[in-house]
Enzyme design. Structure first.
Site: not given
Ligand code: NAD
Length: 415
Positions: A111
């Site tokens: 990561k």
């Molecule tokens: P993203 O940036 O597309 O979306 C994140 C969302 O969370 C946005 O809507 C943002 O406004 C919101 N957010 C941020 N801070 C916030 C807060 N304080 N309160 C409420 N909402 C808040 O990111 P993503 O790719 O959707 O990833 C989200 C989570 O999933 C992360 O923890 C990431 O590590 C995990 N994840 C993502 C993937 C992937 O393939 N994208 C895979 C595994 C895990």
């Protein structure tokens, strides 16, 4: 803005360490084995000076933590977020090792990323910064070494720049990075893989437990890549999505948002559907069946966990529950579906993308969706069986299944 409560000191590392230590203890591993499994094999930090569009210079920190590669090359996301640091990257890298092991894809864990806010940079600044990252880290990357993917912040465009910068140094090799746009070697179904995976796991779990999902009420914190696709997948299964949020606000609809409303909002980054405005804290405390934290780590902690009224929490984000919150909610009988299972759809389809790139073939969307469903359904079943066998919760079961595989590969390989 961060949702990690500073008073809880809940970095992904400290959250994850507690769960990992419990798994090692339950498996009877001695302290030295536990330490070896926990520590990363390599950690790198670099400074990235960026010439801004106005001529000024900003300096950002970049990190890459490579945890273990006994089961395959390091694999893991790049996060672009102002709060990213080495400690957080350590916890998330270890989580990736376990996630890959749980769903049986031949990767180790890594990561990293950059401590920047990508939305505060112009597109040209983001491109220069991304290319500078490859400039500093390329010797440690590659299809058989360490394969980055998108996490919070970067999108498919960022992955395309990484792919291009890597190709300048080593020749065309799209297997060096996943999450690329389809036109430059990405896979069908990668964009929606993690969120779709969340809905597959919920469906598989309900089937195993003989539960009817129809009409179950869902609240989703974070309506980004993962949250939007989880919402659409769950709505397609007949669940009622009653609340969604972004970093600034949340929306509530007592009778649920329609699929069309969710799909329309999902077309734009961080747009929410029309509905009653509530706060993120109110969303976490809604009376619902499924609560899905899909934003950042540490969202549910000892102080807000007592407010949670959901029956089931599905960890779409990485490490959204602190160890305290996990214990508190577990004691109250709340079912917790752990991140290493719930959000493993991303690493599974990243694996499919890597395989397609190595073999220079392209799978259809149906092939990707079928493969994703089969792997996640199988992993969910293993976790449920292990939990029943060990008389434990799903997180402990998942960690034990994964930890044994990593430990066996590590010791068989020698060191
Ligand atoms: P993203 O940036 O597309 O979306 C994140 C969302 O969370 C946005 O809507 C943002 O406004 C919101 N957010 C941020 N801070 C916030 C807060 N304080 N309160 C409420 N909402 C808040 O990111 P993503 O790719 O959707 O990833 C989200 C989570 O999933 C992360 O923890 C990431 O590590 C995990 N994840 C993502 C993937 C992937 O393939 N994208 C895979 C595994 C895990």
């Amino acid at each position: 803005m961060t949702i990690i409560d500073p008073d809880e000191a809940s970095s992904a590392r400290s959250i994850h360490d507690a769960f990992f230590a419990e798994a090692c203890a339950a498996l009877g591993y001695d302290d030295s084995t536990t330490t070896m499994l926990l520590l990363a094999s390599r950690e790198i930090r670099a400074e990235l000076p960026l010439r801004r569009d106005d001529g000024s210079i900003s300096v950002f920190n970049a990190f890459r933590v490579q945890h273990h590669n006994a089961r395959g090359p390091y694999k893991g996301g790049l996060r672009y977020h102002p709060d990213l640091d080495l400690n957080e990257s350590r916890g998330l890298a270890c989580l990736m090792t376990l996630k890959a092991a749980l769903v049986d894809v031949p990767f180790g864990g890594a990561k990293g990323g950059i401590d920047c806010d990508p939305h505060a940079l112009s597109s040209t600044e983001l491109e220069r910064l991304t290319r500078a990252f490859v400039g500093k880290f390329h010797r440690l990357l590659g299809p058989n070494r360490d394969i980055p993917a998108p996490d919070v912040g970067p999108d498919a465009q960022v992955m395309a720049w990484i792919n291009d910068e890597y190709a300048k140094l080593y020749g065309y090799n799209p297997a060096a990075v996943t999450g690329k746009p389809i036109i430059v070697g990405g896979s069908h179904g990668r964009v929606e893989a993690t969120g779709r995976g969340v809905s597959i796991v919920i469906d598989a779990l309900a089937r195993l437990r003989g539960e009817d999902l129809n009409g179950s009420r869902v609240a989703i914190q974070g309506f980004g890549n993962v949250g939007t696709h989880a919402a659409l997948g769950l709505a397609a299964l007949g669940l009622t999505v009653v609340a969604v949020s972004n970093v600034g606000s949340a929306r509530y609809a007592a009778n649920g948002f329609s699929t069309a409303e969710l799909a329309a909002a999902a077309t734009e980054h961080d747009r929410l559907p029309e509905g009653d405005t509530i706060t993120n804290a109110e969303l976490l405390a809604l009376d619902c069946d499924y609560l899905i934290p899909a934003a950042m780590g540490g969202a549910i902690h000892a102080r807000n966990a007592p407010d949670v009224r959901a029956r089931v929490i599905v960890e779409a984000a990485n490490s959204p529950l602190t160890a305290d919150a996990d214990a508190l909610l577990g004691a109250r009988g709340v079912t917790i579906v752990p991140d290493i299972l719930a959000n493993a759809g991303g690493i599974i389809v990243s694996y499919f993308e890597w395989v397609q790139n190595l073999q220079q073939v392209s799978w259809t969307l149906d092939q990707v969706h079928d493969g994703l469903r089969d792997r996640l359904a199988a992993a969910t079943e293993q976790v449920v069986i292990r939990a029943a066998h060990d008389d434990t919760d799903y997180r402990s079961a998942a960690y034990r299944i994964a930890t044994v595989k990593v430990k066996d590969a590590f010791f068989l390989s020698g060191f």
